[in-house]
Design a protein around this motif. Sequence first.
Motif, PDB file in Angstrom:
ATOM      1  N   LEU A  72      -6.451  -4.050   0.942  1.00 27.12           N
ATOM      2  CA  LEU A  72      -7.703  -4.091   1.686  1.00 27.12           C
ATOM      3  C   LEU A  72      -8.770  -4.694   0.782  1.00 27.12           C
ATOM      4  O   LEU A  72      -9.304  -4.030  -0.089  1.00 27.12           O
ATOM      5  CB  LEU A  72      -8.123  -2.701   2.158  1.00 27.12           C
ATOM      6  CG  LEU A  72      -9.492  -2.657   2.852  1.00 27.12           C
ATOM      7  CD1 LEU A  72      -9.579  -3.664   3.980  1.00 27.12           C
ATOM      8  CD2 LEU A  72      -9.797  -1.288   3.373  1.00 27.12           C
ATOM      9  N   THR A 156      -4.290  -0.982  -7.516  1.00 24.85           N
ATOM     10  CA  THR A 156      -3.849  -0.998  -6.116  1.00 24.85           C
ATOM     11  C   THR A 156      -4.743  -0.118  -5.261  1.00 24.85           C
ATOM     12  O   THR A 156      -5.631   0.572  -5.772  1.00 24.85           O
ATOM     13  CB  THR A 156      -2.406  -0.474  -5.986  1.00 24.85           C
ATOM     14  OG1 THR A 156      -2.357   0.765  -6.677  1.00 24.85           O
ATOM     15  CG2 THR A 156      -1.410  -1.437  -6.567  1.00 24.85           C
ATOM     16  N   GLY A 157      -4.466  -0.152  -3.971  1.00 22.68           N
ATOM     17  CA  GLY A 157      -5.096   0.757  -3.017  1.00 22.68           C
ATOM     18  C   GLY A 157      -6.602   0.705  -3.069  1.00 22.68           C
ATOM     19  O   GLY A 157      -7.196  -0.366  -3.133  1.00 22.68           O
ATOM     20  N   VAL A 158      -7.189   1.906  -3.057  1.00 19.98           N
ATOM     21  CA  VAL A 158      -8.642   1.970  -2.960  1.00 19.98           C
ATOM     22  C   VAL A 158      -9.309   1.413  -4.205  1.00 19.98           C
ATOM     23  O   VAL A 158     -10.427   0.902  -4.131  1.00 19.98           O
ATOM     24  CB  VAL A 158      -9.118   3.412  -2.740  1.00 19.98           C
ATOM     25  CG1 VAL A 158      -8.815   3.826  -1.338  1.00 19.98           C
ATOM     26  CG2 VAL A 158      -8.508   4.344  -3.728  1.00 19.98           C
ATOM     27  N   TYR A 159      -8.637   1.485  -5.348  1.00 24.18           N
ATOM     28  CA  TYR A 159      -9.267   0.942  -6.554  1.00 24.18           C
ATOM     29  C   TYR A 159      -9.511  -0.536  -6.382  1.00 24.18           C
ATOM     30  O   TYR A 159     -10.554  -1.060  -6.744  1.00 24.18           O
ATOM     31  CB  TYR A 159      -8.389   1.195  -7.777  1.00 24.18           C
ATOM     32  CG  TYR A 159      -8.343   2.641  -8.119  1.00 24.18           C
ATOM     33  CD1 TYR A 159      -9.315   3.193  -8.939  1.00 24.18           C
ATOM     34  CD2 TYR A 159      -7.367   3.468  -7.598  1.00 24.18           C
ATOM     35  CE1 TYR A 159      -9.309   4.531  -9.227  1.00 24.18           C
ATOM     36  CE2 TYR A 159      -7.349   4.796  -7.884  1.00 24.18           C
ATOM     37  CZ  TYR A 159      -8.315   5.335  -8.700  1.00 24.18           C
ATOM     38  OH  TYR A 159      -8.318   6.664  -8.977  1.00 24.18           O
ATOM     39  N   SER A 161      -9.854  -2.060  -3.553  1.00 24.35           N
ATOM     40  CA  SER A 161     -10.936  -2.217  -2.576  1.00 24.35           C
ATOM     41  C   SER A 161     -12.285  -2.073  -3.251  1.00 24.35           C
ATOM     42  O   SER A 161     -13.209  -2.847  -3.002  1.00 24.35           O
ATOM     43  CB  SER A 161     -10.807  -1.161  -1.473  1.00 24.35           C
ATOM     44  OG  SER A 161      -9.567  -1.265  -0.865  1.00 24.35           O
ATOM     45  N   ILE A 162     -12.387  -1.076  -4.126  1.00 20.77           N
ATOM     46  CA  ILE A 162     -13.681  -0.828  -4.747  1.00 20.77           C
ATOM     47  C   ILE A 162     -14.062  -1.965  -5.689  1.00 20.77           C
ATOM     48  O   ILE A 162     -15.216  -2.390  -5.723  1.00 20.77           O
ATOM     49  CB  ILE A 162     -13.670   0.525  -5.476  1.00 20.77           C
ATOM     50  CG1 ILE A 162     -13.635   1.639  -4.439  1.00 20.77           C
ATOM     51  CG2 ILE A 162     -14.880   0.683  -6.359  1.00 20.77           C
ATOM     52  CD1 ILE A 162     -13.400   2.988  -5.025  1.00 20.77           C
ATOM     53  N   ILE A 163     -13.096  -2.488  -6.436  1.00 17.93           N
ATOM     54  CA  ILE A 163     -13.538  -3.561  -7.349  1.00 17.93           C
ATOM     55  C   ILE A 163     -13.755  -4.878  -6.601  1.00 17.93           C
ATOM     56  O   ILE A 163     -14.584  -5.668  -7.020  1.00 17.93           O
ATOM     57  CB  ILE A 163     -12.628  -3.753  -8.580  1.00 17.93           C
ATOM     58  CG1 ILE A 163     -11.225  -4.164  -8.206  1.00 17.93           C
ATOM     59  CG2 ILE A 163     -12.633  -2.561  -9.487  1.00 17.93           C
ATOM     60  CD1 ILE A 163     -10.440  -4.620  -9.422  1.00 17.93           C
ATOM     61  N   GLU A 373      -0.437   5.666  -1.206  1.00 19.73           N
ATOM     62  CA  GLU A 373      -1.833   5.255  -1.260  1.00 19.73           C
ATOM     63  C   GLU A 373      -2.722   6.412  -1.667  1.00 19.73           C
ATOM     64  O   GLU A 373      -3.670   6.234  -2.412  1.00 19.73           O
ATOM     65  CB  GLU A 373      -2.320   4.863   0.134  1.00 19.73           C
ATOM     66  CG  GLU A 373      -1.729   3.644   0.708  1.00 19.73           C
ATOM     67  CD  GLU A 373      -2.477   3.301   1.961  1.00 19.73           C
ATOM     68  OE1 GLU A 373      -3.102   2.262   1.976  1.00 19.73           O
ATOM     69  OE2 GLU A 373      -2.435   4.094   2.918  1.00 19.73           O
ATOM     70  N   GLY A 374      -2.430   7.564  -1.143  1.00 20.87           N
ATOM     71  CA  GLY A 374      -3.394   8.653  -1.193  1.00 20.87           C
ATOM     72  C   GLY A 374      -3.383   9.419  -2.498  1.00 20.87           C
ATOM     73  O   GLY A 374      -4.246  10.253  -2.734  1.00 20.87           O
TER      74      GLY A 374
END
Lengths: 376, 537
Positions: A72, A156-159, A161-163, A373-374
């Motif tokens: 994402l 990966t995952g939300v990391y 997305s955040i960067i 992911e979680g």
Amino acid sequence: MRRTDTMFTPRGWLWFLAVGAVLAIGVPLLNALPASSALQLPDYLVPLLGKYACYALLALALDLVWGYAGILSLGHGAFFALGGYAMGMYLMRQIGTRGVYRDPILPDFMVFLNWKQLPWYWYGFDHFAFAMVMVVLVPGVLAFVFGWFAFRSRVTGVYLSIITQALTYALWLAFFRNDMGFGGNNGLTDFKDVLGFDLHAPATRRGLYVASVIALGLGYLACRFITRSKLGRLLLALRDAESRVRFLGYSVDYAKLFTFTASAVLAGIAGALYVPQVGIINPSEFSPGNSIEIAIWVAVGGRGTLLGALIGAVVVNFAKTWLTGSMPEAWLFVLGALFILVTLAFPQGILGLAGKLRLRPRPPPPAPVPGEEGAP
Amino acid sequence: MTRFLHVLLLALLALAPLSGAARAADLKDLVGQLASDDFDSKIAAIRALGALGDGRAVPVLKALEDGALYTTTDHKLVVAEPDDDKYKLYDPVDRAALGEATDDAIDKVRVNNRMRSEIDAALGSLTLVGGRPQDRLAAAQEALKHPLAERNDALQKAYAAEHDPQVKAALGLALAAARLRAGTREQRLAAVNTLASSTDPQIRSLLIDQRDASDDPEIKHAIDTALGSINGRLRLIGVAVTFFEGISLGSILLLAAIGLAITFGVMGVINMAHGEMIMLGAYTTFVVQQLFRAFLPPQWFDAYLVAAVPAAFLVTGAIGVALERGIIRFLYGRSLETLLATWGVSLMLQQLVRTIFGAPNKEVSNPSWMTGGFELIGGATITWNRIAILVFCFVVLGVLALVLRRTTFGLHMRAVTQNREMSAAMGIRTAAVDALTFGLGSGIAGMAGVALSQIGNVSPNLGTIYIVDSFMVVVFGGVGSLFGTLAGAMTLGIVNKLLEPVAGAVLGKVVVLVAIILFIQKRPRGLFALKGRAAES
């Protein structure tokens, strides 16, 4: 890329060509009818539809990385805007002496800021071909470098997305600065013509619209080609269980890097087509909110399906155009509710809903693998 | 008897200020000279009045500066105040009423710019002696800023008579500055030594001017030494101030991020509506302030901020619990979906606040105990609200650490984080713990909003400013570690402030963001990562 699947069935090709022909030929023809005709498409609708086509291409780009590779990206607005800026720089140079200050070389804002000469990174943008190369190259190289670092170190995952969000945020702040040489807060605007055609003439607008539709069609074919290839299968697999794919010996990083870069290039092209149709590019395109909004287009249409991304982009943006015109306060409520509803109730989006209604068996939703992911 | 007393009193009054009588005559003469048509003689009179050191000249000079001094047709000097279409006349020295006059019977004493600066200088030296301590201090600083050779005697007299140590030090500097400009060689050398102890930037530029103008190698050398020590001290103060600014920015980042350290760090929920919790906390502060204004006596007003802290915690905490129960609990394990859904919540909350309170910024005033600040040596000011936020942020962090480590709720929270199934099997109501944990994180964000309302605008977009920064702090510090959040916030704050003078505020921020992006590549789990052995982490 070895083929594992044909791109379309013959009937699929027929559908694709028919819809493409209606959009690319039918709409301009309707617009070219005399104004007295009841079927005539008003002039203001043509750039609007062209804008939707650009958004759809952008959604397609995000769907490729998010829906298929599970990345994402909250920074696709940045690639879109960079492509737009490259196009905007070309259009700025085309203004020539028709600007307010009549400087043959410097754009108005540089004269206004007392710049004496063109910064080096503006060189070459008076050539259309060079600008088009940059439209592809700038987002592509940025995505490649960014992805190279990020995927290699297994962010990966939300990391991720955040960067990616931090990336577009940093660019947003940077482009607001007047010293950057991209017009600061006001961005680039007041364009006059493209390749010698007046941007305000209806014929040029039809041409830009047709170019957007063709780009969308080619982008769709390219994404279809990627997702139907062996690489596409690999992407689906790594989306659902990345470690397993890694352990099976696939080079996950390169697959992701290729997809991410290709997607950024598509986003850049969408931005380049978008700018001449709306007539302005400014730093607000970099705002993190814009990038997240792209995700909701894809989610509404149905992620993991290319057609869904197209439909989602058009439906959400049509709703936006309509609501911001008639009930401006309501739009953010509706958008916010869309975000919540789609994630909670319709994770498959419009296409998933349509599939359910027709009771056609569809592939199961991309079920999250526990701990994939979680895991904190 | 009374008659006798009266006589005695009159005699005493007449006898006592014998020397004063002579001075009074001087004063009257000099004041009379102000009526002259010639600017030079007026200036001479002003200087003489300043040197006389008689406090009664102060109102006269002030009246002259304000253009209230007039001459009558018989060349008498009066203070005239407009009264309807006439003027009321007073004696300039003792303010005895002198009747009335029309405006064609009196003539304004004209003042030019050269006279104005002389008047200021004279007023300065007059207040050096009389006046309250703060006036004397201001006058001494004024004398330092605009040194005048004529004032040296007045300065010296004032310096000798001064008792207040602060004023005396300021006078000493002013005297030394004056002597450095116009004094004997010995006086100048001594003055340089005195000035070397200062940190005032204007003394530094005075010294530089004098060094360039001087031919005497010994004085040049002395000035160079003095400049060296002043520059060293100024640099030290500069570093200390930057450091404090960095810590202050760090404390703001920390406040904004602590709540996220709970919801994201402990629970793993990507709460994009975190910024809106901060914003709601700020709006709660605004509402509490309005309630205090409307319903409580004004002397209670300063306490509104204290009341706003628990109010904001309860309001945003309740919203957090509702959010967890209504939306987030259905999305556990699907972090990307959580991200999108909470982004939707944030959009709706922003629009809701905009609909209720309107789009423009709301005014939240500092209580009186948080306004102002104190001045450091070297001209740097530290404001009370920065210090209050610094203290508040550490109190919040400390209380949170206590809650996590020392309470049953904290124990349950940590247990659920580590092993949900096992905790449930042990009889912990994991669903309730989830809701309360999310509520706690949101409530802390609300308290951060109370603090942030004191230093920035309260607008519906307040949260969006902090959301990216908060995530950066948590990710940089290490997810799940309160200490990491502290270290991350302070590092980012200080690095930001160190970069600011070099690269400018915005570019500095961009550099920091890029640095974090690169840092995450190197250590994807942050500075203080929890160590695990799973393949995924």
